[in-house]
Structures are given as structure tokens and as C-alpha cells.
Design a protein around this motif. Sequence first.
Motif, mmCIF file in Angstrom:
data_model
loop_
_atom_site.group_PDB
_atom_site.id
_atom_site.type_symbol
_atom_site.label_atom_id
_atom_site.label_comp_id
_atom_site.label_asym_id
_atom_site.label_seq_id
_atom_site.Cartn_x
_atom_site.Cartn_y
_atom_site.Cartn_z
ATOM 1 N N SER A 86 84.713 57.137 87.529
ATOM 2 C CA SER A 86 83.459 57.770 87.104
ATOM 3 C C SER A 86 82.631 58.201 88.308
ATOM 4 O O SER A 86 81.983 59.249 88.290
ATOM 5 C CB SER A 86 82.649 56.813 86.219
ATOM 6 N N LEU A 87 82.657 57.419 89.387
ATOM 7 C CA LEU A 87 81.920 57.782 90.592
ATOM 8 C C LEU A 87 82.554 58.989 91.271
ATOM 9 O O LEU A 87 81.852 59.864 91.787
ATOM 10 C CB LEU A 87 81.865 56.596 91.553
ATOM 11 N N ALA A 88 83.877 59.046 91.275
ATOM 12 C CA ALA A 88 84.570 60.208 91.839
ATOM 13 C C ALA A 88 84.225 61.462 91.056
ATOM 14 O O ALA A 88 84.013 62.544 91.625
ATOM 15 C CB ALA A 88 86.080 59.972 91.834
ATOM 16 N N HIS A 89 84.117 61.312 89.730
ATOM 17 C CA HIS A 89 83.736 62.445 88.877
ATOM 18 C C HIS A 89 82.314 62.886 89.198
ATOM 19 O O HIS A 89 82.013 64.095 89.262
ATOM 20 C CB HIS A 89 83.866 62.054 87.413
ATOM 21 N N SER A 90 81.412 61.913 89.399
ATOM 22 C CA SER A 90 80.033 62.239 89.752
ATOM 23 C C SER A 90 79.968 62.993 91.074
ATOM 24 O O SER A 90 79.135 63.891 91.259
ATOM 25 C CB SER A 90 79.202 60.954 89.840
ATOM 26 N N ALA A 91 80.859 62.643 91.997
ATOM 27 C CA ALA A 91 80.894 63.294 93.304
ATOM 28 C C ALA A 91 81.634 64.625 93.264
ATOM 29 O O ALA A 91 81.539 65.414 94.213
ATOM 30 C CB ALA A 91 81.557 62.368 94.322
ATOM 31 N N GLY A 92 82.360 64.878 92.182
ATOM 32 C CA GLY A 92 83.134 66.108 92.101
ATOM 33 C C GLY A 92 84.367 66.073 92.980
ATOM 34 O O GLY A 92 84.794 67.093 93.527
ATOM 35 N N LEU A 93 84.956 64.866 93.116
ATOM 36 C CA LEU A 93 86.124 64.695 93.968
ATOM 37 C C LEU A 93 87.243 64.006 93.209
ATOM 38 O O LEU A 93 87.005 63.362 92.172
ATOM 39 C CB LEU A 93 85.758 63.826 95.183
ATOM 40 N N SER A 94 88.447 64.121 93.741
ATOM 41 C CA SER A 94 89.544 63.344 93.189
ATOM 42 C C SER A 94 89.326 61.876 93.539
ATOM 43 O O SER A 94 88.571 61.545 94.459
ATOM 44 C CB SER A 94 90.880 63.813 93.760
ATOM 45 N N ARG A 95 89.996 60.995 92.825
ATOM 46 C CA ARG A 95 89.821 59.566 93.066
ATOM 47 C C ARG A 95 90.195 59.196 94.500
ATOM 48 O O ARG A 95 89.472 58.443 95.168
ATOM 49 C CB ARG A 95 90.690 58.779 92.074
ATOM 50 N N SER A 96 91.310 59.708 94.967
ATOM 51 C CA SER A 96 91.775 59.357 96.311
ATOM 52 C C SER A 96 90.848 59.913 97.392
ATOM 53 O O SER A 96 90.542 59.223 98.375
ATOM 54 C CB SER A 96 93.203 59.858 96.532
ATOM 55 N N ALA A 97 90.378 61.145 97.213
ATOM 56 C CA ALA A 97 89.474 61.743 98.202
ATOM 57 C C ALA A 97 88.144 60.998 98.226
ATOM 58 O O ALA A 97 87.581 60.746 99.299
ATOM 59 C CB ALA A 97 89.250 63.214 97.892
ATOM 60 N N PHE A 98 87.652 60.631 97.042
ATOM 61 C CA PHE A 98 86.390 59.900 96.976
ATOM 62 C C PHE A 98 86.514 58.546 97.660
ATOM 63 O O PHE A 98 85.649 58.153 98.457
ATOM 64 C CB PHE A 98 85.961 59.719 95.524
ATOM 65 N N MET A 99 87.582 57.810 97.374
ATOM 66 C CA MET A 99 87.779 56.493 97.976
ATOM 67 C C MET A 99 87.836 56.601 99.493
ATOM 68 O O MET A 99 87.229 55.802 100.215
ATOM 69 C CB MET A 99 89.056 55.858 97.436
ATOM 70 N N ALA A 100 88.579 57.606 99.991
ATOM 71 C CA ALA A 100 88.741 57.747 101.438
ATOM 72 C C ALA A 100 87.413 58.081 102.105
ATOM 73 O O ALA A 100 87.048 57.480 103.122
ATOM 74 C CB ALA A 100 89.786 58.822 101.743
#
Length: 339
Positions: free
Chosen positions: A249-263
Motif C-alpha cells: 500500500s505504501l508503494a502504491h501511495s508512492a507510485g512505485l513498484s514494491r521492489s523499487a519502493f523498498m530499495a
Amino acid sequence: MRNTSKAVPGRARVGHNVSLPAGSTVKLSATDLNNLMQALNIDVIGLTQLLVPHGHRVELGNIDAVAIHYNLSGVGRMSINGGPKMALSPHLLIIMPPNTPFMIEVDSGSGPTKLISRDCWNRKDGILRIEAPNEQPEIVQICGFFNASFGHSVRLFGELREPVVEQFEPADKIDLKLREAMDELLKEEVGVGAMTASLLKQVIVSLVRRSLRSSQQWTERFSILTDRQVTRAFADMVARPGAAHSVQSLAHSAGLSRSAFMARFSDIFGQSPMVILRDLRMRQAAIDLTTTTMSIDVVAQNAGYESRSSFVRAFRKAHKRDPSDYRRIAKESDAEKSI
């Protein structure tokens, strides 16, 4: 955490293995900044009043906290960490990184300046006053040492590597806020810590507002504010720590894929999103325990925990005591201060 990766031509450096298209680092939205400023916690370590007459200098620093200097009146010079001397004028505000030595001096017009020794330093009612006896000061400056954080693990100025310098005007009334903070320390009344922290926070917010109107974005010097997409998700975590956040959900809020957001999140904050979220939730729980009469179950739910037992375990790990003991000790401390 300092970024040591090599920049890729045509791209803005973000993480060790992640890069953004050049130009992606832009101003944060007013909504995101507002959420961050509302949740910003200020811990005032101490205030110092510097009074430097002609022909004298003061040398300070090497304190493990961010320093804020505001020149109330007078002109002189200041050197930070042995660097070039910069002009000091009324209403100049400087924020310096932790453990940064500095020197303030006022020329006499003849000969070297004289160091105001520690024998001339006087501490009274929580305020360190530095002045040369029987000398009329030219520079009058307030210096404060503080920590600014979101929870316990994310510091606003944690990655500051160079000073922030802004020229304010009398109409901005920064001097009035800092003078009031010093007056609060001198009065030593109930709530002095909260009042001084609130006043210093107003100064920081004034600086953020100034940044929004300035072509030189001081906010972009801080790793936690440089990546608009990741900071948008972090601002959501700060504003709603008890919400049902997940990495997805946080990755979606950021407009990023899960892996890109985590990195990108881990590179900026040095920890995973869920670790930071747990810290923010524990901060919210501590606030609820000390400022409301909510039951422990309600405090747990407000912090995003469905199970009281899991909340108690997390709280005990974060604060080294059970929630009920934390509330009791806080109440006893407040009662002692009111006597």
C-alpha cells in the motif's frame, strides 16, 4: 546514511542500486510538508546566549546535536568548522550539523581578538550565558541545541552535512519566539519543556515556509526530503501511523513498484518501511498514554494493533516498560513538577 554510489550520467542519484530520471527531485507538496511538520518532535537540549564585544571572540561546538543560531543584533564574523569567515548581521539564522565547531568574533580595529574563556561562562536556570565581564556587547545571539525527529529513528537533520543559512527580517518575528523560549527557561514554570519545544518548532516551520518561497531549496539537502515519491509515502505514515499500512500500500501511495519502493526507502532511511512504521506507532502510543485517558486496548487500536498482547510486546521492546507502567510514571512525574 551517506550515499556512496556513483552517479549515472543524466540521472539523479537516489539509492545504491536505484536511480531516478534527472529532474525527478522537485519540491514536496504543501500537504506532505504540512503532515511532516505537524508530526515533527522537537527536543530542546539547551539554549545559550552569546554576547560578544568588540575585540573578542567565542569558540564553541562539538555537541552531538543540531545547533540553531539567530543573530539578534550587531555585526561581526563567524567561521564554521574552520572554514572561511562569513559576515554576521541582525536576523541571520544558521542551522549547523551536530559536532560542528564554530567561532564568532568582533574586530576591534587593532590587533587580534581576545578569546572569552570558560571562566566567563555562567549558567543560570538552564541557560548558558557567555560574555566578557564589564564589556558592552556588539553581537547578541541566541544559540540553541536540539533534536528534531519523527519517532525515535528518523531525524530531520540527521544527514545535514553543511549549514543552512537564511536571512530573515524583523517582521518575521523569529527573534521574539527565541526570546520567549529563553524567558520560559528562566521562569521555570510547569510545562517549560513543552513551551520551549513549541517555540523552537515554530522557528523550524518558518524556515520550511521560507524554503517554499525560495529558489534555493534547503529542504533538498536532507535525504528524507529529496525523493518526492518516497517522502509522500513517509508523510502518509507520519500522518496516519495507525492505518493498515503495508509495503504494497505504501508503494502504491508512492507510485512505485514494491521492489523499487523498498530499495529507495531503505536507502534513504537506513531501515525498512515496517521498522520505521513500528517506531512511529510506538511514538503515537506514548502520546496517547500520556495525554489521554484511553484504555490500553483503545491505545493499541489507535496505534494499528488488533491484538493487545502484540501491542504490549512491541511497546515493551520500544520503551523498556509496559504501557500501564509508562502511563503511571508519566503521571507521577507531572505531579512532582506541579508541586
